[in-house]
Design a protein around this motif. Structure first.
Motif, PDB file in Angstrom:
ATOM      1  N   SER A  48      -2.851  12.486  30.844  1.00 26.11           N
ATOM      2  CA  SER A  48      -3.195  12.505  32.265  1.00 26.11           C
ATOM      3  C   SER A  48      -1.912  12.708  33.058  1.00 26.11           C
ATOM      4  O   SER A  48      -0.803  12.528  32.543  1.00 26.11           O
ATOM      5  CB  SER A  48      -3.912  11.219  32.693  1.00 26.11           C
ATOM      6  OG  SER A  48      -3.064  10.102  32.580  1.00 26.11           O
ATOM      7  N   GLY A  79      -5.144  13.570  37.327  1.00 24.39           N
ATOM      8  CA  GLY A  79      -6.328  13.567  36.485  1.00 24.39           C
ATOM      9  C   GLY A  79      -5.962  13.932  35.062  1.00 24.39           C
ATOM     10  O   GLY A  79      -4.791  13.961  34.692  1.00 24.39           O
ATOM     11  N   GLY A  80      -6.976  14.269  34.304  1.00 25.36           N
ATOM     12  CA  GLY A  80      -6.789  14.594  32.905  1.00 25.36           C
ATOM     13  C   GLY A  80      -6.302  16.009  32.693  1.00 25.36           C
ATOM     14  O   GLY A  80      -6.709  16.927  33.397  1.00 25.36           O
ATOM     15  N   THR A 123       0.367   9.056  30.304  1.00 24.46           N
ATOM     16  CA  THR A 123       0.282   9.493  31.697  1.00 24.46           C
ATOM     17  C   THR A 123       1.659  10.003  32.097  1.00 24.46           C
ATOM     18  O   THR A 123       2.646   9.276  31.989  1.00 24.46           O
ATOM     19  CB  THR A 123      -0.142   8.332  32.624  1.00 24.46           C
ATOM     20  OG1 THR A 123      -1.464   7.918  32.256  1.00 24.46           O
ATOM     21  CG2 THR A 123      -0.127   8.755  34.088  1.00 24.46           C
TER      22      THR A 123
END
Length: 192
Positions: A48, A79-80, A123
């Motif tokens: 992400s 987001g992803g 992330t």
């Protein structure tokens, strides 16, 4: 520091337990004591991204409803990532989709794991401080209603110290932007 002498689990099998908006994979593992167990891991995306956008003395945030906690929150646009894109490309895409901006400069800030006990993906945090051009946000996902929120940095700091900001990437990015000299230190509510 990763010490390879510490005991680890050994994967001996895996199967998809659920595949929808979230993808849960059940891993069969052998524990260091020789016993076998299963462990579910969220493998929804390969990674992400989230970006802290600084515009002068303001930050540009997302304001959106989060069903899982039944409230509207401030968070970072992100987001992803897709399997065929880099984290940088995903961050650029998400900024354009969610806030309708194309950054002039986007720099990697840090990589962390949001939930290392259950989610497999990292992330990637980015920071943009060099300006941007406006584009058109993408409203193609009706479950994703995102509004741009411009906020003075001092207000963001106050909301963080008051516990109003609950988005982990936003808190981590703010702290790391201060630690790396991109932004001044976090100021507690009521301080100047």
């Amino acid at each position: 520091m990763d010490d390879h002498s510490e005991p680890r689990w050994t994967a001996i099998g895996r199967s998809v337990a659920y595949d929808g908006r979230v993808r849960l994979v059940e891993h069969t593992v052998l524990l260091p004591d020789g016993s076998q167990t299963s462990y579910e891991v969220d493998e929804s995306v390969p990674f992400s991204v989230a970006t802290l956008v600084v515009d002068g003395s303001d930050v540009l945030l997302s304001r959106q409803y989060r069903y899982a906690i039944d409230r509207w929150i401030y968070d970072l646009p992100g987001g992803g990532g897709q399997p065929d894109e880099t984290p940088l490309a995903a961050a650029q895409r998400e900024l354009e989709e969610e806030l309708g901006i194309v950054p002039d400069d986007l720099r990697h800030l840090h990589t962390f794991f949001m939930n290392p006990g259950r989610a497999a993906w990292p992330t990637h945090l980015f920071i943009s401080r060099a300006g941007f051009t406006w584009a058109r946000p993408d409203a193609s996902d009706p479950a994703e209603q995102v509004a741009l929120a411009r906020m003075p940095l001092v207000e963001l700091d106050a909301l963080i110290s008051q516990g109003v900001i609950v988005d982990p990437p936003l808190v981590v990015a703010r702290a790391l932007a201060a630690a790396t000299g991109h932004l001044p230190p976090l100021r507690a509510a009521g301080t100047r």
